[in-house]
Design a protein around this motif. Structure first.
Motif, PDB file in Angstrom:
ATOM      1  N   ARG A   1       0.823  -1.221   0.000  1.00 27.52           N
ATOM      2  CA  ARG A   1       0.000   0.000   0.000  1.00 27.52           C
ATOM      3  C   ARG A   1       0.851   1.264   0.000  1.00 27.52           C
ATOM      4  O   ARG A   1       0.466   2.293   0.560  1.00 27.52           O
ATOM      5  N   GLU A   2       2.040   1.195  -0.583  1.00 28.09           N
ATOM      6  CA  GLU A   2       2.795   2.429  -0.791  1.00 28.09           C
ATOM      7  C   GLU A   2       3.433   2.465  -2.169  1.00 28.09           C
ATOM      8  O   GLU A   2       4.413   3.171  -2.387  1.00 28.09           O
TER       9      GLU A   2
ATOM     10  N   GLU B   1      -5.143   8.651 -12.505  1.00 32.11           N
ATOM     11  CA  GLU B   1      -3.940   9.469 -12.345  1.00 32.11           C
ATOM     12  C   GLU B   1      -2.736   8.761 -12.967  1.00 32.11           C
ATOM     13  O   GLU B   1      -2.674   7.547 -13.018  1.00 32.11           O
TER      14      GLU B   1
ATOM     15  N   ILE C   1       1.161   6.520 -10.708  1.00 31.07           N
ATOM     16  CA  ILE C   1       0.925   5.932  -9.388  1.00 31.07           C
ATOM     17  C   ILE C   1       0.227   4.583  -9.547  1.00 31.07           C
ATOM     18  O   ILE C   1      -0.337   4.275 -10.588  1.00 31.07           O
TER      19      ILE C   1
ATOM     20  N   GLN D   1      -1.969   4.053  -4.317  1.00 28.75           N
ATOM     21  CA  GLN D   1      -1.605   5.457  -4.084  1.00 28.75           C
ATOM     22  C   GLN D   1      -2.680   6.419  -4.586  1.00 28.75           C
ATOM     23  O   GLN D   1      -2.567   7.634  -4.419  1.00 28.75           O
TER      24      GLN D   1
ATOM     25  N   HIS E   1      -6.053   8.318  -4.534  1.00 30.13           N
ATOM     26  CA  HIS E   1      -6.917   8.758  -3.445  1.00 30.13           C
ATOM     27  C   HIS E   1      -8.277   9.188  -3.975  1.00 30.13           C
ATOM     28  O   HIS E   1      -8.430   9.537  -5.144  1.00 30.13           O
TER      29      HIS E   1
ATOM     30  N   ALA F   1       3.620  -4.033   5.344  1.00 33.93           N
ATOM     31  CA  ALA F   1       2.634  -4.375   4.326  1.00 33.93           C
ATOM     32  C   ALA F   1       1.420  -5.002   4.998  1.00 33.93           C
ATOM     33  O   ALA F   1       1.511  -5.499   6.114  1.00 33.93           O
ATOM     34  N   MET F   2       0.285  -4.968   4.289  1.00 29.32           N
ATOM     35  CA  MET F   2      -0.946  -5.488   4.874  1.00 29.32           C
ATOM     36  C   MET F   2      -0.816  -6.966   5.261  1.00 29.32           C
ATOM     37  O   MET F   2      -1.399  -7.410   6.226  1.00 29.32           O
TER      38      MET F   2
ATOM     39  N   SER G   1      -5.814   2.396   6.758  1.00 21.52           N
ATOM     40  CA  SER G   1      -5.468   0.977   6.777  1.00 21.52           C
ATOM     41  C   SER G   1      -3.987   0.750   7.008  1.00 21.52           C
ATOM     42  O   SER G   1      -3.576  -0.306   7.450  1.00 21.52           O
ATOM     43  N   LYS G   2      -3.171   1.730   6.648  1.00 24.58           N
ATOM     44  CA  LYS G   2      -1.736   1.581   6.912  1.00 24.58           C
ATOM     45  C   LYS G   2      -1.073   2.945   6.911  1.00 24.58           C
ATOM     46  O   LYS G   2      -1.668   3.928   6.483  1.00 24.58           O
TER      47      LYS G   2
ATOM     48  N   THR H   1       2.360   5.381   5.954  1.00 26.64           N
ATOM     49  CA  THR H   1       3.442   5.446   4.984  1.00 26.64           C
ATOM     50  C   THR H   1       4.637   6.158   5.584  1.00 26.64           C
ATOM     51  O   THR H   1       4.512   7.235   6.159  1.00 26.64           O
TER      52      THR H   1
ATOM     53  N   GLN I   1       7.172  13.090  -4.317  1.00 25.10           N
ATOM     54  CA  GLN I   1       6.009  12.764  -5.149  1.00 25.10           C
ATOM     55  C   GLN I   1       5.022  11.900  -4.366  1.00 25.10           C
ATOM     56  O   GLN I   1       3.820  12.132  -4.359  1.00 25.10           O
ATOM     57  N   MET I   2       5.577  10.909  -3.645  1.00 24.77           N
ATOM     58  CA  MET I   2       4.735  10.006  -2.867  1.00 24.77           C
ATOM     59  C   MET I   2       3.961  10.793  -1.816  1.00 24.77           C
ATOM     60  O   MET I   2       2.757  10.601  -1.618  1.00 24.77           O
TER      61      MET I   2
ATOM     62  N   LYS J   1       1.142  12.765  -3.423  1.00 27.38           N
ATOM     63  CA  LYS J   1       0.023  11.925  -3.850  1.00 27.38           C
ATOM     64  C   LYS J   1      -0.877  11.587  -2.666  1.00 27.38           C
ATOM     65  O   LYS J   1      -2.090  11.470  -2.797  1.00 27.38           O
ATOM     66  N   ILE J   2      -0.292  11.389  -1.510  1.00 26.73           N
ATOM     67  CA  ILE J   2      -1.094  10.967  -0.364  1.00 26.73           C
ATOM     68  C   ILE J   2      -1.792  12.135   0.301  1.00 26.73           C
ATOM     69  O   ILE J   2      -2.944  12.046   0.691  1.00 26.73           O
TER      70      ILE J   2
END
Lengths: 250, 647
Positions: A59-60, A78, A81, A85, A87, B241-242, B280-281, B283, B388-389, B392-393
């Protein structure tokens, strides 16, 4: 916000699948797409129904597990990604969202949105490595300087996460981008030179044997790739292949 | 009275121990190796490197992973880098220095001999990985580049942008793939180890479930290696990770393997804060960001409040009104203090009301000064993918607005207790990587997990497993038809049937969230006796409620993700209780374990070397009894124990 979901449900590769409609409510724009799916699944479990199966792990955006076709695009609307990622702020209240599995005969459906991508492992096993055994006596890591631009190109190709979006989006279900990324990664490095001919021949043969289609230069693979793997890699693989075929006595 | 256990450290001078071990260890001749079977559970850095190396040597290896491909193991998500004492930067680094930093960083709760060996083989790892084609970052001259990480004053971290774990794992995965194609390793994807089989006191195989068909299968072997990762998901919200779970190690524990230092978990200071109940998790934002980012909160409470309400922007706060609290409290290490120290400092500021988001649980990580110093391009080349990550979040652009971060659980130093050979107290059962407790003591330094995983798999297990198997060459193929295999299989099937027939009313996630909350609040960044006792009681209730009321939909004979989760959460609940017992026993503060009762006047951890200079190794007792404590006393001959200071 509230959304209407049209989700592909299929019990197994032996069963027939169909689109099933679900409604989800009170979705926060800050939720990830998979958290929205979690919420859907919680509500299905509460009703005693089978939740929607989908692959996901880190999930990353790096493990390459998640693999949904969302509104006709792998990993959703998008660019650059993965689904995990993505949303919910990318969607509008009241929207209908279509969620389907990867579509390719080389990736058979296991259940719902989960597909079998083990063909990718087989391509790597055919030669996507440098044959070096573990040894405490490898030569010093700085013994061979590698020009920065070569190291950087090797790295860029090596960032492929093996998710399979390239295959899923290609009208020929071609695995050229995936295969080319590995070939390009290794052939950019001096350590990868010794086996470069045999590698490209056996990986490409394996790809064909597994039933992946050919490349017709549409380029959708590179557009949809969540890691931005460039089409140049395919050109490089083709050069390597030609070079190897001319050299090869097999 | 507690029993004391031995770690089988070889005799001799610290720097000669491993060399002596290697030259005197038993070997297995090549023609005998093909008659010996080894099972590896897990395909991350430790598992894949062990399976590949042992396969190359000629053993019959079976490797199991629950993911659809070994390439997806969670080592792939490690961002920042891998340490090695190469001293390419000529800044005074050496094997001895890496050894010292690791022991000190671990707050003097790790074993000298293991850590020295780790530092010693660290240089081989980089050579090996470059030979495999791992594309590390390079300078314009073509040589390898390095960066700094927390808790050290040299540049010894090798990296591949923010994807070092991915590149190292793919290196190991490719080595593994080569062995799979040669037939020396048989890979079992989408298989989960359900239990371990012990025959005459030795680990002789496992029972596994095919996650696609539900089929239960028996696999025998002469040795079993668990490289199944850590237990951070006991917290529900973590950077794991899940699917990351503790079931393989927990099953081994219930079969008699000691569990070492379960309360030592690492809270990473720089993660993206929780945004809502649905989360759920979490980062992680790489520690490497602290090379160039400065951490701060407003000095004035009203500023913090107005920022969190969105009334003003962080850029409205002038320099004089910013509290760069790490630089203030720890001037010599500044923003690069170790993870435990940086996490607690963030918690301290937020608990005092200076948090900068609505939940009050966030601080700023600001790149303004670095962008001014080096320009946006340099910062982008260093951290582009991380920025970037983040964007995005959160939908915030960190080039313009400082990142908001908060600590989150990231890594577990505790794990199966192992001796110098990485062997548990069960003969033939080895544990590697995050699954074992070794090397990191009470706190792991950044970029040391990758180092340890690969050290164990490439350079330690090939020697120690061979040393063990040398006594097994006469044994021959082990049958899976024995009583022990049958009984284990029945037990596994019974549990699956129980879940499917239980017909409860609450989902697995409901229990997992509850468990996570209890552990985070009572056994997280700071702990005290009262809370820990209360957590143990609460966990009893949860366990009872879980077994009565858990609802698992679907059937066994197809892909059933709820069933998978149920088994894992059942184990997490029991492990959570063990963590609390361990935290309760350790009446001191050290590394990631902070007991509120034991702190200095200025709020730093107060260690007690007199009484607690030991590894706690717990033995599983009957369901309703407390676990039994064994101790391995830590003896420091080469390093002087000091109060750890980063001031």
């Amino acid at each position: 916000m509230n959304l209407k979901l049209k989700v592909w449900r299929q019990e197994s590769s032996k069963h027939k699948g169909k689109i099933v409609e679900y409604k989800v409510h009170d979705i926060s724009p800050d939720m990830s797409f998979l958290e929205m799916m979690d919420q859907l699944n919680q509500s299905l479990i509460e009703k005693g129904q089978d939740p929607v199966a989908f692959d996901h792990d880190c999930r990353e955006g790096i493990c390459g597990s998640c693999s949904m076709y969302i509104n006709g695009q792998p990993h959703g609307p998008e660019n650059m990604i993965t689904t995990c990622q993505l949303h919910m702020r990318s969607f509008n209240d009241g929207e209908t969202v279509y969620i389907e599995p990867w579509r390719a005969s080389t990736f058979p459906i296991i259940k719902d949105l989960v597909v079998d991508r083990s063909a990718f492992d087989k391509i790597i096993q055919a030669g996507g490595y440098i044959s070096v055994n573990t040894s405490g006596n490898s030569q010093d890591a700085n013994a061979i300087p590698i020009p920065k631009e070569n190291a950087d190109s090797a790295f860029d190709a090596a960032t492929c996460i093996g998710c399979g979006a390239c295959v899923a989006t290609c009208k020929n279900s071609s695995a050229m981008l995936f295969t080319a990324a590995k070939i390009s990664h290794l052939s950019n490095l001096p350590q990868g030179q010794v086996e470069s001919s045999s590698r490209v021949i056996s990986m490409v043969n394996k790809m064909d044997e597994l039933g992946f289609g050919n490349c017709t230069n549409t380029g959708d693979c590179a557009v949809q790739c969540p890691k931005g793997i460039s089409l140049d890699n395919i050109a490089k693989m083709n050069r390597e292949y030609l070079k190897a075929s001319l050299k090869s006595e097999k | 009275m507690v029993d004391v256990i031995k770690s089988n450290i070889p005799e001799g001078e610290l720097s000669k121990k491993w060399t002596n071990y290697k030259s005197s260890a038993n070997l297995v001749n090549p023609s005998n190796r093909r008659n010996l079977d080894i099972i590896v559970v897990g395909s991350g850095l430790a598992g894949a490197s062990a399976a590949a190396s042992l396969g190359e040597m000629g053993y019959n290896v079976k490797c199991f992973c629950f993911q659809d491909s070994p390439r997806r193991a969670h080592s792939i998500a490690a961002q920042g880098g891998i340490n090695a004492a190469k001293n390419y930067q000529n800044d005074g680094d050496s094997v001895g220095r890496l050894f010292y930093d690791t022991i000190k960083g671990g707050d003097y709760r790790s074993r000298e001999a293991n850590v020295y060996r780790l530092a010693e083989v660290s240089v081989n790892i980089i050579d090996q990985c470059v030979a495999q084609g791992v594309p590390f970052a390079r300078e314009y001259g073509g040589l390898l580049d390095n960066r700094s990480f927390g808790g050290v004053q040299v540049q010894r971290t090798f990296y591949a942008k923010g994807q070092t774990g991915q590149q190292l794992l793919l290196g190991a995965y490719q080595a593994l793939s080569r062995q799979i194609s040669k037939g020396s390793v048989k890979m079992y994807n989408r298989h989960e180890m359900m239990d371990i089989v012990i025959l005459d006191g030795k680990a002789r195989g496992i029972v596994a479930r095919n996650l696609l068909t539900g089929e239960i299968s028996r696999h025998s072997s002469h040795a079993v290696i668990l490289a199944s990762g850590g237990y951070g998901n006991v917290f529900y919200l973590s950077t794991n990770a899940m699917g990351s779970n503790c079931s393989a190690t927990w099953k081994a524990h219930k079969r008699g393997a000691l569990f070492g230092n379960p309360c030592f978990v690492q809270i990473h200071p720089t993660c993206i804060p929780v945004s809502g109940e649905y989360q759920s998790k979490l980062t992680l934002m790489s520690e490497s960001l602290r090379n160039d980012g400065r951490i701060w909160v407003p000095k004035k409470l009203e500023d913090a409040k107005r920022i969190s309400l969105g009334e003003i922007s962080p850029s409205d706060i002038i320099e004089e009104n910013r509290d760069y609290y790490l630089e203030r409290r720890y001037p010599s290490f500044g923003n690069l203090t170790p993870r435990d120290v940086a996490s607690r400092a963030a918690k301290e500021r937020c608990d005092a009301g200076f948090g900068v988001n609505l939940s009050g649980q966030a601080v700023f990580l600001d790149f303004k000064d670095s962008i001014k110093r080096y320009g946006k391009e340099v910062i982008e080349s260093r951290y582009g993918n991380l920025f970037q990550m983040y964007e995005k979040i959160t939908a915030d652009n960190p080039y313009k607005i400082p990142m908001k971060i908060y600590p989150a659980i990231h890594y577990t130093m505790g794990g199966l207790w192992v001796d110098y050979d990485l062997q548990t107290n069960i003969s033939g059962l080895f544990a590697a990587g995050e699954a074992n407790f070794s090397d990191h003591g009470a706190n792991r330094l950044g970029a040391s997990a990758l180092m340890q995983g690969l050290a164990d798999g490439y350079f330690v297990l090939p020697y120690t497993v061979s040393n063990y198997l040398a006594n097994d060459i006469q044994t021959g193929k082990i049958s899976v038809e024995s009583k022990e295999f049958s009984e284990t299989e029945i037990k596994v099937k019974d549990r699956i049937n129980y879940f499917l027939k239980n017909n409860g009313s609450k989902s697995v996630d409901y229990f997992h969230r509850k468990l996570g909350k209890i552990i985070w609040e009572n056994c997280g960044m700071s702990r005290n006796k009262e809370d820990l006792n209360s957590a143990i009681e609460q966990l009893k209730t949860i366990k009872d409620d879980f077994w009565r009321n858990v609802k698992v939909t679907g059937r066994n004979n197809h892909l059933n993700q709820e069933l998978e989760k149920a088994g894992r959460v059942a184990d997490f609940i029991e492990l959570g209780s063990l963590m609390c017992h361990d935290a309760l026993n350790r009446n001191e503060s050290c590394g990631g374990h902070f007991r509120e009762e034991y702190q200095t006047e200025d709020g730093e951890a107060l260690r007690n070397d007199e009484t607690f200079s030991y590894v706690s190794a717990w033995k599983y007792n009957d369901e309703n009894l407390s676990p039994k404590l064994f101790k391995e006393n830590l003896i420091f001959k080469n390093i002087e124990l000091k109060q750890r200071s980063y001031k």
